[in-house]
Design an enzyme around this catalytic site. Structure first.
Site, PDB file in Angstrom:
ATOM      1  N   CYS A 168      -9.085  -6.515   4.150  1.00 25.50           N
ATOM      2  CA  CYS A 168     -10.081  -6.687   5.216  1.00 25.50           C
ATOM      3  C   CYS A 168     -11.127  -5.603   5.032  1.00 25.50           C
ATOM      4  O   CYS A 168     -11.016  -4.766   4.133  1.00 25.50           O
ATOM      5  CB  CYS A 168      -9.424  -6.629   6.595  1.00 25.50           C
ATOM      6  SG  CYS A 168      -9.048  -4.971   7.103  1.00 25.50           S
TER       7      CYS A 168
ATOM      8  N   ASN B 221      -2.617  -4.815  20.597  1.00 21.05           N
ATOM      9  CA  ASN B 221      -1.677  -4.446  19.535  1.00 21.05           C
ATOM     10  C   ASN B 221      -0.236  -4.317  20.004  1.00 21.05           C
ATOM     11  O   ASN B 221       0.646  -4.061  19.182  1.00 21.05           O
ATOM     12  CB  ASN B 221      -2.153  -3.176  18.819  1.00 21.05           C
ATOM     13  CG  ASN B 221      -3.399  -3.457  17.991  1.00 21.05           C
ATOM     14  OD1 ASN B 221      -3.785  -4.615  17.808  1.00 21.05           O
ATOM     15  ND2 ASN B 221      -4.052  -2.416  17.517  1.00 21.05           N
TER      16      ASN B 221
ATOM     17  N   ILE C 294      -6.349   7.436   7.635  1.00 22.71           N
ATOM     18  CA  ILE C 294      -5.454   6.273   7.644  1.00 22.71           C
ATOM     19  C   ILE C 294      -5.951   5.180   6.708  1.00 22.71           C
ATOM     20  O   ILE C 294      -5.189   4.665   5.888  1.00 22.71           O
ATOM     21  CB  ILE C 294      -5.303   5.695   9.082  1.00 22.71           C
ATOM     22  CG1 ILE C 294      -4.813   6.759  10.055  1.00 22.71           C
ATOM     23  CG2 ILE C 294      -4.396   4.472   9.070  1.00 22.71           C
ATOM     24  CD1 ILE C 294      -3.371   7.194   9.846  1.00 22.71           C
TER      25      ILE C 294
ATOM     26  N   ARG D 248      -5.062  -2.826   2.903  1.00 20.85           N
ATOM     27  CA  ARG D 248      -4.065  -3.248   3.898  1.00 20.85           C
ATOM     28  C   ARG D 248      -2.839  -3.919   3.249  1.00 20.85           C
ATOM     29  O   ARG D 248      -2.522  -5.069   3.524  1.00 20.85           O
ATOM     30  CB  ARG D 248      -4.683  -4.183   4.933  1.00 20.85           C
ATOM     31  CG  ARG D 248      -5.999  -3.748   5.536  1.00 20.85           C
ATOM     32  CD  ARG D 248      -5.905  -2.614   6.524  1.00 20.85           C
ATOM     33  NE  ARG D 248      -5.099  -2.885   7.678  1.00 20.85           N
ATOM     34  CZ  ARG D 248      -5.568  -3.451   8.797  1.00 20.85           C
ATOM     35  NH1 ARG D 248      -6.810  -3.836   8.834  1.00 20.85           N
ATOM     36  NH2 ARG D 248      -4.759  -3.648   9.811  1.00 20.85           N
ATOM     37  N   PRO D 249      -2.179  -3.258   2.310  1.00 24.28           N
ATOM     38  CA  PRO D 249      -0.997  -3.887   1.695  1.00 24.28           C
ATOM     39  C   PRO D 249       0.135  -4.063   2.707  1.00 24.28           C
ATOM     40  O   PRO D 249       0.118  -3.457   3.787  1.00 24.28           O
ATOM     41  CB  PRO D 249      -0.595  -2.878   0.616  1.00 24.28           C
ATOM     42  CG  PRO D 249      -1.109  -1.582   1.106  1.00 24.28           C
ATOM     43  CD  PRO D 249      -2.396  -1.894   1.842  1.00 24.28           C
ATOM     44  N   VAL D 250       1.111  -4.885   2.335  1.00 28.01           N
ATOM     45  CA  VAL D 250       2.308  -5.065   3.190  1.00 28.01           C
ATOM     46  C   VAL D 250       3.566  -4.750   2.383  1.00 28.01           C
ATOM     47  O   VAL D 250       4.669  -5.224   2.691  1.00 28.01           O
ATOM     48  CB  VAL D 250       2.382  -6.492   3.780  1.00 28.01           C
ATOM     49  CG1 VAL D 250       1.293  -6.697   4.816  1.00 28.01           C
ATOM     50  CG2 VAL D 250       2.286  -7.548   2.672  1.00 28.01           C
ATOM     51  N   ASP D 251       3.396  -3.910   1.343  1.00 28.95           N
ATOM     52  CA  ASP D 251       4.536  -3.590   0.464  1.00 28.95           C
ATOM     53  C   ASP D 251       5.687  -2.933   1.209  1.00 28.95           C
ATOM     54  O   ASP D 251       6.858  -3.148   0.883  1.00 28.95           O
ATOM     55  CB  ASP D 251       4.073  -2.693  -0.696  1.00 28.95           C
ATOM     56  CG  ASP D 251       3.421  -1.403  -0.190  1.00 28.95           C
ATOM     57  OD1 ASP D 251       2.519  -1.500   0.662  1.00 28.95           O
ATOM     58  OD2 ASP D 251       3.822  -0.319  -0.607  1.00 28.95           O
ATOM     59  N   LEU D 252       5.390  -2.164   2.253  1.00 20.89           N
ATOM     60  CA  LEU D 252       6.483  -1.472   2.973  1.00 20.89           C
ATOM     61  C   LEU D 252       7.267  -2.447   3.862  1.00 20.89           C
ATOM     62  O   LEU D 252       8.466  -2.292   4.069  1.00 20.89           O
ATOM     63  CB  LEU D 252       5.932  -0.313   3.802  1.00 20.89           C
ATOM     64  CG  LEU D 252       5.179   0.742   2.985  1.00 20.89           C
ATOM     65  CD1 LEU D 252       4.681   1.873   3.877  1.00 20.89           C
ATOM     66  CD2 LEU D 252       6.044   1.298   1.852  1.00 20.89           C
TER      67      LEU D 252
ATOM     68  N   ARG E 255      -4.546 -10.652  10.117  1.00 24.24           N
ATOM     69  CA  ARG E 255      -3.516 -10.028   9.292  1.00 24.24           C
ATOM     70  C   ARG E 255      -2.204  -9.832  10.050  1.00 24.24           C
ATOM     71  O   ARG E 255      -1.129  -9.838   9.474  1.00 24.24           O
ATOM     72  CB  ARG E 255      -3.963  -8.644   8.826  1.00 24.24           C
ATOM     73  CG  ARG E 255      -5.350  -8.537   8.342  1.00 24.24           C
ATOM     74  CD  ARG E 255      -5.628  -7.097   8.022  1.00 24.24           C
ATOM     75  NE  ARG E 255      -4.400  -6.429   7.763  1.00 24.24           N
ATOM     76  CZ  ARG E 255      -3.702  -6.561   6.637  1.00 24.24           C
ATOM     77  NH1 ARG E 255      -4.119  -7.373   5.726  1.00 24.24           N
ATOM     78  NH2 ARG E 255      -2.578  -5.908   6.477  1.00 24.24           N
TER      79      ARG E 255
ATOM     80  N   ARG F 208     -12.406 -10.465  18.987  1.00 24.63           N
ATOM     81  CA  ARG F 208     -10.979 -10.420  18.593  1.00 24.63           C
ATOM     82  C   ARG F 208     -10.219  -9.401  19.436  1.00 24.63           C
ATOM     83  O   ARG F 208      -9.034  -9.537  19.654  1.00 24.63           O
ATOM     84  CB  ARG F 208     -10.866 -10.003  17.121  1.00 24.63           C
ATOM     85  CG  ARG F 208     -11.461 -10.991  16.164  1.00 24.63           C
ATOM     86  CD  ARG F 208     -11.150 -10.603  14.747  1.00 24.63           C
ATOM     87  NE  ARG F 208      -9.720 -10.328  14.599  1.00 24.63           N
ATOM     88  CZ  ARG F 208      -9.178  -9.926  13.455  1.00 24.63           C
ATOM     89  NH1 ARG F 208      -9.928  -9.744  12.401  1.00 24.63           N
ATOM     90  NH2 ARG F 208      -7.873  -9.701  13.363  1.00 24.63           N
TER      91      ARG F 208
HETATM   92  C1  EPZ Z   1      -2.044  -1.405  13.029  1.00 23.42           C
HETATM   93  O1  EPZ Z   1      -2.428  -1.980  11.792  1.00 23.42           O
HETATM   94  C2  EPZ Z   1      -3.074  -1.863  14.043  1.00 23.42           C
HETATM   95  N1  EPZ Z   1      -3.041  -3.323  14.142  1.00 23.42           N
HETATM   96  C3  EPZ Z   1      -4.464  -1.393  13.600  1.00 23.42           C
HETATM   97  O2  EPZ Z   1      -5.387  -1.772  14.609  1.00 23.42           O
HETATM   98  C4  EPZ Z   1      -4.446   0.125  13.506  1.00 23.42           C
HETATM   99  O3  EPZ Z   1      -5.706   0.572  13.041  1.00 23.42           O
HETATM  100  C5  EPZ Z   1      -3.349   0.556  12.520  1.00 23.42           C
HETATM  101  O4  EPZ Z   1      -2.080   0.030  12.948  1.00 23.42           O
HETATM  102  C6  EPZ Z   1      -3.214   2.070  12.422  1.00 23.42           C
HETATM  103  O5  EPZ Z   1      -2.942   2.603  13.702  1.00 23.42           O
HETATM  104  C7  EPZ Z   1      -2.049  -3.898  14.866  1.00 23.42           C
HETATM  105  O6  EPZ Z   1      -1.183  -3.231  15.424  1.00 23.42           O
HETATM  106  C8  EPZ Z   1      -2.074  -5.391  14.946  1.00 23.42           C
HETATM  107  P1  EPZ Z   1      -0.572   0.372   9.289  1.00 23.42           P
HETATM  108  P2  EPZ Z   1      -1.390  -1.956  10.566  1.00 23.42           P
HETATM  109  O7  EPZ Z   1       0.424  -0.508   8.618  1.00 23.42           O
HETATM  110  O8  EPZ Z   1       0.000  -1.979  11.061  1.00 23.42           O
HETATM  111  C9  EPZ Z   1      -0.796   1.638   4.760  1.00 23.42           C
HETATM  112  C10 EPZ Z   1      -7.293  -2.710  15.465  1.00 23.42           C
HETATM  113  O9  EPZ Z   1      -8.422  -2.260  15.395  1.00 23.42           O
HETATM  114  N2  EPZ Z   1       0.271   0.637   4.537  1.00 23.42           N
HETATM  115  O10 EPZ Z   1      -0.095   1.352  10.317  1.00 23.42           O
HETATM  116  O11 EPZ Z   1      -1.839  -2.988   9.591  1.00 23.42           O
HETATM  117  C11 EPZ Z   1      -2.104   0.994   5.168  1.00 23.42           C
HETATM  118  O12 EPZ Z   1      -2.840   0.603   4.027  1.00 23.42           O
HETATM  119  C12 EPZ Z   1      -6.414  -2.702  14.256  1.00 23.42           C
HETATM  120  O13 EPZ Z   1      -6.736  -3.152  16.511  1.00 23.42           O
HETATM  121  C13 EPZ Z   1       0.837   0.516   3.275  1.00 23.42           C
HETATM  122  O14 EPZ Z   1       0.466   1.225   2.344  1.00 23.42           O
HETATM  123  O15 EPZ Z   1      -1.686  -0.522   9.947  1.00 23.42           O
HETATM  124  C14 EPZ Z   1      -2.785   2.106   5.919  1.00 23.42           C
HETATM  125  O16 EPZ Z   1      -3.420   2.959   5.006  1.00 23.42           O
HETATM  126  C15 EPZ Z   1      -7.190  -2.328  13.026  1.00 23.42           C
HETATM  127  N3  EPZ Z   1       1.818  -0.418   3.076  1.00 23.42           N
HETATM  128  C16 EPZ Z   1      -1.628   2.852   6.595  1.00 23.42           C
HETATM  129  O17 EPZ Z   1      -0.445   2.461   5.880  1.00 23.42           O
HETATM  130  C17 EPZ Z   1       2.272  -1.219   4.086  1.00 23.42           C
HETATM  131  O18 EPZ Z   1       3.188  -2.033   3.846  1.00 23.42           O
HETATM  132  C18 EPZ Z   1      -1.426   2.515   8.053  1.00 23.42           C
HETATM  133  O19 EPZ Z   1      -1.407   1.114   8.158  1.00 23.42           O
HETATM  134  C19 EPZ Z   1       1.684  -1.075   5.356  1.00 23.42           C
HETATM  135  C20 EPZ Z   1       0.705  -0.154   5.559  1.00 23.42           C
END
Ligand code: EPZ
Length: 417
Positions: free
Chosen positions: A117, A23, A327, A122-126, A93, A397
């Site tokens: 997934c 990561n 989370i 896992r939205p990307v709105d932020l 993703r 992966r």
């Molecule tokens: C990263 O995912 C990691 N992946 C994940 O690891 C890890 O579980 C996660 O961070 C939390 O620590 C990588 O770094 C490649 P987030 P990411 O955005 O960035 C919400 C693994 O096992 N959210 O921190 O996708 C989201 O739905 C993987 O290696 C929004 O609402 O996670 C979640 O509830 C799995 N809008 C929370 O925030 C957004 O635009 C945290 O997600 C983005 C996120």
């Protein structure tokens, strides 16, 4: 479809080397798109997600060459396509991480929306809101993010949720923006810090990384650099839990001892003896683990990526452990598989109550997501008889040479093609 066949009952003993952090490697590979010069990376883990990212970067036009020591050179002097197509993004993703770099360097980008997934929507709105705050015009059409900006402008962005890749995408976008960007409520994960270190070595101006407020002063261009990927703290934690569950005695080398404080505390609470020295972590466990309670939250609190592994340990611990996942909305996919092995787990909303049993029984189970798969391997190590885990592409992966490393510690893990 490969499977893993695991004979339970061995205590893990010996020493293995920890790989570079997946990561951290993923965003840092994407950072190569920010400069026309060569970025040299060392300690990249050999993982499916890394090869997927290299395929994507190659598709975009990045020149990639491997050196004989396993290092890699990436050069994005001339990009052929400013896009990340669905067929590549749907397998990983984290491909969304090319959006910020391409947009800030070339003023336009076309990136497929990542699907959901197993562990959540896992939205990307932020990510999108942050880029819009920096002046990007973003349309969503036919499953693609179409982004345009003459030049991104620095902005003050308060992230509604702590998002790891959201922080990384916006930090990379801000490095070439006009003016200063402030990211508030930013992620503090060590992988974010490692990305920032790499960006600074490329000439970026970044303050406050590792805290919840990151300040990036945009520059005209970034230059080449060399960077060594930091050790994988989740791989480290996974092997430590395996040693604790099997009442073993292991040493992990090339690891990092200052990015897992809460995890090490929980392992000590379970009864493990842990010693850290330099890049080595030693764990010895002479007794059946005590059940522990935990609640996942953003770094530096207990990492969600270690939740499934600790659930496996609670399954055979003495006592009852409560695990709360804050989370992701669906990160208990491993529970029903562990119940097939004889685990006693009750789920109430986002909390799982685990009553430890003396022994699990081997069975055939199915992997569903990366860390859930790893937790099934851990459960199989202590289950009676043989356990077969199907769909282990999830494991490949994120865990380099998992059967070799476990077998080096005395486990009996066989890959069945
Ligand atoms: C990263 O995912 C990691 N992946 C994940 O690891 C890890 O579980 C996660 O961070 C939390 O620590 C990588 O770094 C490649 P987030 P990411 O955005 O960035 C919400 C693994 O096992 N959210 O921190 O996708 C989201 O739905 C993987 O290696 C929004 O609402 O996670 C979640 O509830 C799995 N809008 C929370 O925030 C957004 O635009 C945290 O997600 C983005 C996120």
């Amino acid at each position: 479809m490969d499977k893993l066949a695991i004979q339970g009952g061995q205590s893990l003993r010996g020493e293995i080397r920890i790989s570079g952090a997946k990561n951290a490697a993923l965003p840092i590979l994407c950072a190569a798109l920010l400069s026309a010069d060569t970025l040299h990376l060392d300690n990249l883990p050999k993982l499916r997600d890394i090869s997927t990212t290299l395929t994507l970067l190659g598709h975009i036009g990045c020149q990639i060459s491997l050196d004989e020591r396993g290092g890699i050179d990436l050069c994005s002097a001339q990009l052929a396509r400013l896009e990340a197509p669905y067929h590549l993004v749907k397998t990983m993703r984290a491909s969304i991480l090319v959006l910020g770099p391409i947009l800030t360097r070339y003023g336009e980008a076309r990136v497929s929306l990542p699907g959901g997934c197993a562990i959540g929507s896992r939205p990307v709105d932020l990510h999108i809101k942050g880029l819009q705050a920096m002046g990007a015009d973003i349309q969503i059409e036919h499953g693609y993010i179409l982004a345009r900006a003459n030049r991104l402008q620095g902005a003050r962005i308060v992230m509604e949720n702590v998002t790891v890749t959201g922080t990384e995408n916006l930090m990379m976008a801000a490095t070439l923006a006009q003016g200063v960007t402030v990211l508030e409520n930013a992620a503090r994960e060590p992988e974010v810090v490692d990305l920032a270190r790499c960006l600074v070595s490329m000439g970026a101006r970044i303050q406050g990384v590792g805290t919840d407020t990151i300040v990036i002063e945009g520059v005209e261009r970034l230059h080449g650099a060399q960077h060594t990927i930091l050790p994988d703290r989740i791989e480290t934690g996974t092997y430590l839990v395996a040693a604790a569950m099997t009442q073993g005695d292991i040493v992990l080398t090339h690891s990092s001892t200052d990015t897992l404080d809460v995890v090490l505390d929980k392992l000590r609470e379970a009864g493990a003896q842990i010693h850290c020295a330099g890049d080595r972590i030693a764990l010895r466990m002479d007794v059946r683990p005590q059940a522990v309670n935990l609640r996942t939250a953003p770094y530096p609190a207990f990492p969600t990526d270690m939740q499934a592994q600790f659930m496996a340990m609670n399954c055979i611990a003495s006592g009852v452990g409560r695990i709360t996942e804050t989370i992701f909305e669906n990160r208990f996919m491993h529970v029903q598989e562990m119940q097939r092995l004889g685990a006693r787990i009750e789920i109430e909303g986002n909390t799982a109550l685990v009553r430890g049993v003396e022994r699990l029984q081997g069975a055939t189970v199915m992997a569903t997501d990366l860390r859930a798969s790893a937790s099934l391997v851990l459960a199989a190590l202590v289950a009676e008889g043989e356990t077969v885990i199907e769909r282990i592409y999830h494991i490949d992966r994120g865990y380099e040479c998992i059967e070799e490393k476990f077998n080096q510690l005395g486990a009996k893990v066989r890959r069945v093609h």
